[in-house]
Design a protein around this motif. Structure first.
Motif: not given
Length: 201
Positions: A148-170
Motif C-alpha cells: 500500500d502507498v499509505e500506512a495500512h493496519d493489516w487485520s487478522a482477516t487480511d493476513v488469513e486471506v493472503l495466507v490462503e491465496l499463497a497456499s493456492s499459489a504454492e
C-alpha cells in the motif's frame, strides 16, 4: 543514534542476504524451472483477487533469485516494473523469505530498518504484507505480497486471506514445476542425459 540505525539496517540486510543466497534454496529454484518468470493465468487470477479483497494498489507473487526479484504474477505494479517484472537490490521480499511466517508491516516509516528499504522511495511502499511461498522441498521460493502507498493496519482477516491465496499459489507453482520436469525428461535420453530424437524433432 545514526550509528545504531545503520547497524540495525546492516544486520537485517545480512540476515536477508544469508536467506537469499542459501545454496540449497537457489538450487531448488534452479531445478523448479520457474526462473524464467513465465506468467500463469492461475497466478494472475490469484493476485487480482488478492488486490480486490485487500483493497490495495498492488499485489504480486515473486521469486527471490539471488540479488533480484522476478515477478511470476502481479496486479497493479507500475511501469516499467509491470513489463520488466524484475527488480534488483534489497526488497521487502528478501525480508519475507527469512521470516518464519507472514511479514506484517503496517507502516514502513515507523521502523528504522524498513524505511531504509529502497522500494519505500522508488515505489512509495508505505505498508507491506508478505507470505513466504515454499516449494515442495520446503525451500522458500519467494513470497505472495501486498503493498500500500499509505500506512495500512493489516487485520487478522487480511493476513488469513493472503495466507490462503499463497497456499493456492504454492499448489500452482508445484504443478508448473512438475510439468516442466516432465517436459524435460520427455526430451532427454535417460542413459546419456543428452537431448533425444523427440527434442531434435
Amino acid at each position: 543514534m545514526a550509528d545504531g540505525i545503520e547497524t540495525l539496517v546492516e544486520e537485517a540486510s545480512r540476515k536477508a542476504g544469508r536467506a537469499v543466497q542459501n545454496p540449497r534454496r537457489l538450487a531448488a529454484i534452479e531445478s523448479s524451472g520457474l526462473r524464467d518468470g513465465e506468467q500463469s493465468e492461475v497466478l494472475d487470477r490469484l493476485t487480482a483477487l488478492a488486490r480486490k479483497l485487500l483493497g490495495v494498489p498492488a499485489t504480486f507473487v515473486s521469486i527471490v533469485d539471488g540479488d533480484c526479484d522476478v515477478y511470476l504474477s502481479h496486479d497493479g505494479l507500475p511501469e516499467p516494473l509491470a513489463t520488466t517484472r524484475r527488480l534488483d537490490g534489497l526488497t521487502f521480499c528478501h525480508l519475507a523469505i527469512s521470516s518464519p511466517g507472514p511479514l506484517v508491516i503496517p507502516d514502513t516509516q515507523a521502523h528504522p530498518v524498513y524505511k531504509q528499504i529502497p522500494t519505500v522511495d522508488s515505489l512509495g511502499v508505505a505498508a507491506y504484507l508478505g507470505v513466504p511461498i515454499r516449494l515442495p522441498s520446503g525451500d522458500v521460493l519467494g513470497s505472495f505480497c501486498a503493498i500500500d502507498v499509505e500506512a495500512h493496519d493489516w487485520s487478522a482477516t487480511d493476513v488469513e486471506v493472503l495466507v490462503e491465496l499463497a497456499s493456492s499459489a504454492e499448489r500452482e507453482i508445484s504443478l508448473r514445476g512438475q510439468l516442466a520436469l516432465a517436459k524435460s525428461e520427455a526430451l532427454t535420453d535417460l542413459l546419456t542425459g543428452l537431448p533425444n530424437k523427440r527434442a531434435f524433432q
